[in-house]
Design an enzyme around this catalytic site. Sequence first.
Site, mmCIF file in Angstrom:
data_model
loop_
_atom_site.group_PDB
_atom_site.id
_atom_site.type_symbol
_atom_site.label_atom_id
_atom_site.label_comp_id
_atom_site.label_asym_id
_atom_site.label_seq_id
_atom_site.Cartn_x
_atom_site.Cartn_y
_atom_site.Cartn_z
ATOM 1 N N ARG A 1 -38.022 -39.428 11.269
ATOM 2 C CA ARG A 1 -38.666 -38.276 10.591
ATOM 3 C C ARG A 1 -39.446 -38.725 9.349
ATOM 4 O O ARG A 1 -39.470 -38.042 8.330
ATOM 5 C CB ARG A 1 -37.634 -37.213 10.186
ATOM 6 C CG ARG A 1 -36.849 -36.636 11.317
ATOM 7 C CD ARG A 1 -37.718 -35.813 12.278
ATOM 8 N NE ARG A 1 -36.903 -35.447 13.400
ATOM 9 C CZ ARG A 1 -36.716 -36.227 14.471
ATOM 10 N NH1 ARG A 1 -37.370 -37.367 14.585
ATOM 11 N NH2 ARG A 1 -35.939 -35.841 15.451
ATOM 12 N N SER B 1 -34.469 -27.684 12.161
ATOM 13 C CA SER B 1 -33.445 -28.412 11.395
ATOM 14 C C SER B 1 -33.872 -28.490 9.939
ATOM 15 O O SER B 1 -34.938 -29.027 9.641
ATOM 16 C CB SER B 1 -33.303 -29.841 11.925
ATOM 17 O OG SER B 1 -32.980 -29.803 13.281
ATOM 18 N N GLU C 1 -35.304 -32.139 5.756
ATOM 19 C CA GLU C 1 -36.372 -32.583 6.658
ATOM 20 C C GLU C 1 -37.606 -31.708 6.393
ATOM 21 O O GLU C 1 -38.744 -32.138 6.492
ATOM 22 C CB GLU C 1 -35.889 -32.405 8.113
ATOM 23 C CG GLU C 1 -36.932 -32.740 9.146
ATOM 24 C CD GLU C 1 -36.445 -32.490 10.569
ATOM 25 O OE1 GLU C 1 -35.308 -32.896 10.905
ATOM 26 O OE2 GLU C 1 -37.215 -31.901 11.344
HETATM 27 C C1 LIG Z 1 -37.439 -23.595 15.947
HETATM 28 C C2 LIG Z 1 -37.931 -24.937 15.463
HETATM 29 C C3 LIG Z 1 -37.560 -26.087 16.137
HETATM 30 C C4 LIG Z 1 -38.014 -27.346 15.716
HETATM 31 N N1 LIG Z 1 -37.630 -28.452 16.409
HETATM 32 C C5 LIG Z 1 -38.055 -29.677 16.023
HETATM 33 C C6 LIG Z 1 -37.661 -30.854 16.747
HETATM 34 O O1 LIG Z 1 -36.960 -30.774 17.751
HETATM 35 N N2 LIG Z 1 -38.117 -32.045 16.298
HETATM 36 C C7 LIG Z 1 -38.917 -32.180 15.205
HETATM 37 O O2 LIG Z 1 -39.292 -33.296 14.863
HETATM 38 N N3 LIG Z 1 -39.312 -31.079 14.508
HETATM 39 C C8 LIG Z 1 -38.897 -29.842 14.877
HETATM 40 N N4 LIG Z 1 -39.279 -28.730 14.171
HETATM 41 C C9 LIG Z 1 -40.110 -28.891 12.977
HETATM 42 C C10 LIG Z 1 -41.617 -28.699 13.207
HETATM 43 O O3 LIG Z 1 -41.860 -27.987 14.377
HETATM 44 C C11 LIG Z 1 -42.370 -30.029 13.288
HETATM 45 O O4 LIG Z 1 -42.136 -30.791 12.134
HETATM 46 C C12 LIG Z 1 -43.873 -29.818 13.455
HETATM 47 O O5 LIG Z 1 -44.512 -31.055 13.669
HETATM 48 C C13 LIG Z 1 -44.515 -29.130 12.251
HETATM 49 O O6 LIG Z 1 -45.841 -28.784 12.619
HETATM 50 P P1 LIG Z 1 -46.673 -27.724 11.826
HETATM 51 O O7 LIG Z 1 -48.063 -27.781 12.354
HETATM 52 O O8 LIG Z 1 -46.009 -26.409 11.875
HETATM 53 O O9 LIG Z 1 -46.635 -28.337 10.357
HETATM 54 P P2 LIG Z 1 -46.602 -27.572 8.961
HETATM 55 O O10 LIG Z 1 -45.271 -26.953 8.766
HETATM 56 O O11 LIG Z 1 -47.784 -26.699 8.824
HETATM 57 O O12 LIG Z 1 -46.753 -28.802 7.967
HETATM 58 C C14 LIG Z 1 -45.710 -29.743 7.819
HETATM 59 C C15 LIG Z 1 -46.146 -30.801 6.809
HETATM 60 O O13 LIG Z 1 -47.232 -31.549 7.339
HETATM 61 C C16 LIG Z 1 -48.391 -31.420 6.527
HETATM 62 N N5 LIG Z 1 -49.526 -31.312 7.451
HETATM 63 C C17 LIG Z 1 -49.622 -30.456 8.494
HETATM 64 N N6 LIG Z 1 -50.769 -30.688 9.169
HETATM 65 C C18 LIG Z 1 -51.408 -31.693 8.520
HETATM 66 C C19 LIG Z 1 -52.642 -32.368 8.727
HETATM 67 N N7 LIG Z 1 -53.466 -32.057 9.724
HETATM 68 N N8 LIG Z 1 -52.987 -33.344 7.853
HETATM 69 C C20 LIG Z 1 -52.160 -33.683 6.829
HETATM 70 N N9 LIG Z 1 -50.994 -33.090 6.593
HETATM 71 C C21 LIG Z 1 -50.604 -32.100 7.435
HETATM 72 C C22 LIG Z 1 -48.172 -30.176 5.697
HETATM 73 O O14 LIG Z 1 -48.867 -30.243 4.467
HETATM 74 C C23 LIG Z 1 -46.668 -30.198 5.493
HETATM 75 O O15 LIG Z 1 -46.322 -31.069 4.455
HETATM 76 C C24 LIG Z 1 -38.855 -27.445 14.583
HETATM 77 C C25 LIG Z 1 -39.247 -26.273 13.904
HETATM 78 C C26 LIG Z 1 -38.801 -25.027 14.342
HETATM 79 C C27 LIG Z 1 -39.247 -23.789 13.635
#
Ligand SMILES: Cc1cc2nc3c(=O)[nH]c(=O)nc-3n(C[C@H](O)[C@H](O)[C@H](O)COP(=O)(O)OP(=O)(O)OC[C@H]3O[C@@H](n4cnc5c(N)ncnc54)[C@H](O)[C@@H]3O)c2cc1C
Length: 338
Positions: free
Chosen positions: A164, A238, A334
């Site tokens: 992570r 998580s 995380e």
């Molecule tokens: C129900 C649920 C289940 C999940 N299960 C998992 C799992 O099994 N495994 C896992 O690893 N994660 C899991 N996650 C966490 C999450 O889905 C991942 O971390 C996902 O990659 C986040 O994507 P996002 O586009 O929503 O990012 P955001 O929440 O919008 O951003 C996350 C971070 O990345 C940065 N960021 C986003 N996009 C960019 C970009 N293009 N350039 C630079 N920085 C950027 C943001 O500034 C922030 O700091 C889960 C979340 C939920 C709600």
Amino acid sequence: MMIESDKSLLALNTFFIDASAKYFAELTTAEQLHEIISDPKLKNEKKLVLGGGSNLLLTKNFDGLVIKNSLRGIQITKEDAHHVWIKAAAGEVWHELIMFCVERNLAGVENLSLIPGLVGAAPMQNIGAYGMEVKETCEEVEAVNIHSGEKMLFGNVDCKFGYRESIFKHELRDQLVITFVTFRLNKIFKPKISYGDIRKTLEEMRANDITIKTVSDAVIKIRSSKLPDPKEIPNAGSFFKNPVVPKKKFDDLISKYPLMPNYPDKSNQVKIPAGWLIELCGWKGKRIGETGVHAKQALVLVNFGKATGEEILSLAIQIQKSVKEKFGIEIIPEVNII
Ligand SMILES: Cc1cc2nc3c(=O)[nH]c(=O)nc-3n(C[C@H](O)[C@H](O)[C@H](O)COP(=O)(O)OP(=O)(O)OC[C@H]3O[C@@H](n4cnc5c(N)ncnc54)[C@H](O)[C@@H]3O)c2cc1C
């Protein structure tokens, strides 16, 4: 490009926190970043790149510019006897990219089905699930420096992927907008089904063949039954990372807690599920006002409706404290705390 002021972020984060951004811009082409960079009004503003908002906790209104990444496009760029290279824009929905690969029988990301969020955030924390991580297929990350406009390319090793973790989450935090990610998918399928309940679920599904599609279906089935849907119970998955402790510390703990699940690694360290530690501290299913710990998943903090980001953060701090007191282990979020 349109710059909105005082924009509500309520519908743009899966914790459904009612916070706003001083300025807000939606990026639909990478070139628009240059407009932002050269705009004197925005130059000195703090910047936050937003994907699907599924891995962050907004603890207050964001006093700066939120850049919502809506770059779209998925393209096959190269192919050889064993591999296919796919370049995806950062604003593509992660699960839709997985479906693109599954439909074409391309292996390497099927266990990551149904993880919420967009492609651009996947390398940020090296997303992982069911024994697979994005670092295994991520070939190149294309990004633009938020301050200088310089385009940058990162090969797999440059990304400094860890559990992570990546260079984007640390050294280069808030410096870059990830614009495109290239993945190298496999034509040859080596199923990874020994994690979690994948094998059992495949049996229940009476899947005659173990294929990329059936493994993806099994993962979707497991995730849908186990994880709370943020649309029903707002959450960010998580909340904490699983702690990794030195073998000596682990030996002390296992003598006190013989049932403690554990995953030793090659470097004499042992990973312990944070959910188990939190559950043993009595937090599972607990509610404090509008926030709480999910009844089925102790690792998932939830918003029952009107919680503020600060209330969720306060709960997280209390959980960290009790895990530290009981086990002497520091658990680290995380989720990105903003
Ligand atoms: C129900 C649920 C289940 C999940 N299960 C998992 C799992 O099994 N495994 C896992 O690893 N994660 C899991 N996650 C966490 C999450 O889905 C991942 O971390 C996902 O990659 C986040 O994507 P996002 O586009 O929503 O990012 P955001 O929440 O919008 O951003 C996350 C971070 O990345 C940065 N960021 C986003 N996009 C960019 C970009 N293009 N350039 C630079 N920085 C950027 C943001 O500034 C922030 O700091 C889960 C979340 C939920 C709600």
